[in-house]
Motif scaffolding. Structure first.
Motif, PDB file in Angstrom:
ATOM      1  N   ASP A   1      63.804 -50.125  20.161  1.00  0.00           N
ATOM      2  CA  ASP A   1      62.572 -49.378  19.838  1.00  0.00           C
ATOM      3  C   ASP A   1      61.742 -49.208  21.122  1.00  0.00           C
ATOM      4  OD1 ASP A   1      60.083 -48.525  19.010  1.00  0.00           O
ATOM      5  OD2 ASP A   1      60.055 -49.791  17.217  1.00  0.00           O
TER       6      ASP A   1
ATOM      7  N   ILE B   1      58.317 -50.860  21.513  1.00  0.00           N
ATOM      8  CA  ILE B   1      58.268 -52.287  21.858  1.00  0.00           C
ATOM      9  C   ILE B   1      58.512 -52.465  23.355  1.00  0.00           C
ATOM     10  CG2 ILE B   1      59.257 -54.585  21.386  1.00  0.00           C
ATOM     11  CD1 ILE B   1      57.782 -53.192  19.011  1.00  0.00           C
TER      12      ILE B   1
ATOM     13  N   PRO C   1      60.933 -57.960  16.870  1.00  0.00           N
ATOM     14  CA  PRO C   1      61.352 -56.597  16.523  1.00  0.00           C
ATOM     15  C   PRO C   1      62.796 -56.573  16.027  1.00  0.00           C
ATOM     16  CG  PRO C   1      61.488 -56.935  18.890  1.00  0.00           C
ATOM     17  CD  PRO C   1      61.020 -58.230  18.300  1.00  0.00           C
TER      18      PRO C   1
ATOM     19  N   GLY D   1      55.712 -52.389  12.003  1.00  0.00           N
ATOM     20  CA  GLY D   1      55.950 -51.252  12.898  1.00  0.00           C
ATOM     21  C   GLY D   1      55.559 -49.950  12.228  1.00  0.00           C
TER      22      GLY D   1
ATOM     23  N   PRO E   1      60.907 -56.700  10.513  1.00  0.00           N
ATOM     24  CA  PRO E   1      60.295 -56.816  11.843  1.00  0.00           C
ATOM     25  C   PRO E   1      58.874 -57.357  11.643  1.00  0.00           C
ATOM     26  CG  PRO E   1      61.202 -54.611  11.474  1.00  0.00           C
ATOM     27  CD  PRO E   1      61.227 -55.316  10.153  1.00  0.00           C
TER      28      PRO E   1
ATOM     29  N   TYR F   1      55.041 -57.935  13.629  1.00  0.00           N
ATOM     30  CA  TYR F   1      54.079 -57.862  14.734  1.00  0.00           C
ATOM     31  C   TYR F   1      52.771 -58.390  14.163  1.00  0.00           C
ATOM     32  CZ  TYR F   1      57.850 -54.749  15.872  1.00  0.00           C
ATOM     33  OH  TYR F   1      59.112 -54.243  16.058  1.00  0.00           O
TER      34      TYR F   1
END
Ligand code: AHM
Ligand code: MG
Length: 330
Positions: free
Chosen positions: A223, A226, A263, A296, A313, A315
C-alpha cells in the motif's frame, strides 16, 4: 465526549471505583460490576503466574496450534484457562470467544453478556521477559434467554461493545478500561493484591511523534499510502518504537501520543491482528480517549465481523496521525 465523570481520587481501589460508577451501567448493575471484578481477579492470577515464568516450567511452546496457525505457548493456554474459568463461574457471562479457541463457548446459562478475549497477547515476548497483555471486549447477548447461542451473538460490531480494555503485564501491571464514559487506568499493587486507580480520564494527544510498526516487513507492504507515511515519519524526525506486544505498544502511544500500524503484508493480506480479539477493544479505548482506529478505509468500530477469527489492518493512536495515513499525497 463528555468528560466530567470521575470524581474519585487517585488511590481508590478498582472495587470501590466499580461500585461508585454502577449507575453508569444501564440495565444489569450488579452483573456488569461482577463481570469486571471477575476479569480483574483472573488478571491477578495470570499476573502471579507470569511473575514466576522464569522459575518454573511454563515458558516455551505447548506443541499445539491455534486457529491462526500460531504455535501456542504454555502461558497462552494457562492464561486462556484462567480467564475462561473466571468468566464461567459467576453466571453473568453466557458466551465466550477466545483467540485461543476455534469456536465459541456456550456456557448454557442465562447470563446477559458475551466476552471476547485475547488471553495473552504478544506471547512470543514472554520467553524473554518482555511485556505482554490481555485484551477483552464485553457485549450484550443478542439471542433470547433459554435458547442456544449462535454466531449471531458473537459477530457484533465493535460499536456495540459495552466495555473493553486491556491488562498490561509490565514492570508494573495495569488494567485500563472503558465503559463508554472515558478511560481509566489502575495499577496493580502486589502487596495489597489490588488494582488502584492511577490514571484518571486518560486522553490521547491529538498528535504525536512516535510511530510503531514492524519495519522488517516494509518490503512486503504494497500500500503506497503506508510506504509514503513511513517516509513522512522519517523526514519529520519521528521516533520509532516497536515492542511487538500490541498492548505495550498501544499503551505507550496512548499515554505519549503516537500511532501503531499493522498494514496488509504479503504474508497477511488482510493484516495480522484479529478484529474481535485485538482491534475492537483497543479501538473503543482509543476513541474514548480522543484518538482514532481505522483499517485504512473505515473506523474499526464500524466493521461488521463475518467470522470470529477474521483479521484487519490496524492504524490506531493519535487522531491526526491516523488521519494522515489515509491522505493520498503527503
Ligand atoms: P499474538 O496474538 O499471536 O501474540 O500476535 C499478536 C502480536 C501483537 O501483540 C503484535 O503487535 C504483533 O503480533 C507483532 O507481530 P509481528 O511479529 O509480525 O511484528
Ligand atoms: Mg493476540
Amino acid at each position: 465526549m463528555e468528560n466530567s465523570r470521575i470524581d474519585l481520587p487517585i488511590g481508590v481501589t478498582l472495587d470501590r471505583f466499580i461500585k461508585s460508577n454502577e449507575n453508569e451501567y444501564i440495565g444489569a448493575v450488579g452483573a456488569f460490576s461482577q463481570l469486571l471484578r471477575d476479569i480483574a481477579l483472573a488478571a491477578k492470577v495470570v499476573n502471579r503466574e507470569l511473575n514466576k515464568a522464569g522459575l518454573i516450567d511454563i515458558m516455551g511452546n505447548a506443541g499445539i496450534y491455534n486457529s491462526g496457525g500460531d504455535e501456542q505457548k504454555k502461558l497462552d493456554l494457562l492464561a486462556n484457562t484462567r480467564f475462561i474459568r473466571a468468566l464461567s463461574k459467576g453466571g453473568e457471562v453466557c458466551g465466550i470467544i477466545s483467540e485461543e479457541n476455534e469456536s465459541f463457548i456456550d456456557l448454557e446459562n442465562n447470563g446477559k453478556y458475551i466476552v471476547a478475549i485475547d488471553p495473552l497477547d504478544g506471547s512470543s515476548n514472554i520467553d524473554v521477559n518482555v511485556s505482554v497483555g490481555t485484551i477483552f471486549s464485553i457485549y450484550k447477548r443478542k439471542s433470547d434467554f433459554g435458547k442456544p447461542l449462535s454466531e449471531f451473538d458473537f459477530l457484533q460490531k465493535g460499536r456495540d461493545q459495552k466495555a473493553a480494555g486491556y491488562i498490561l503485564f509490565g514492570p508494573s501491571s495495569m488494567l485500563v478500561y472503558t465503559t463508554g464514559n472515558g478511560v481509566n487506568g489502575f495499577t496493580y499493587e502486589p502487596s495489597l493484591g489490588e488494582f488502584i486507580l492511577s490514571n484518571i480520564n486518560i486522553t490521547c494527544s491529538q498528535n504525536g511523534s512516535i510511530y510503531s510498526i514492524n519495519e522488517g516487513l516494509s518490503k512486503s507492504i504494497k500500500d503506497y499510502k503506508i510506504i509514503n507515511y513511513l517516509d513522512f515519519c522519517k523526514e519529520s524526525g519521528y521516533t520509532a518504537r516497536y515492542i511487538g506486544s500490541l498492548v505495550a505498544d498501544f499503551h505507550r502511544n496512548l499515554l505519549k501520543g503516537g500511532v501503531y500500524l499493522y498494514p496488509p503484508t504479503n504474508k497477511f493480506p488482510n493484516g495480522k491482528l484479529r478484529l474481535m480479539f485485538e482491534a475492537n477493544a483497543l479501538a473503543f479505548v482509543i476513541e474514548q480517549a480522543g484518538g482514532k482506529a481505522r483499517n485504512g478505509e473505515m473506523d474499526i468500530l464500524d466493521i461488521q465481523p463475518t467470522t470470529i477469527h477474521q483479521t484487519t489492518p490496524l492504524y490506531i493512536g493519535s487522531s491526526d496521525m491516523v488521519d494522515k495515513i489515509e491522505m493520498p499525497s503527503l
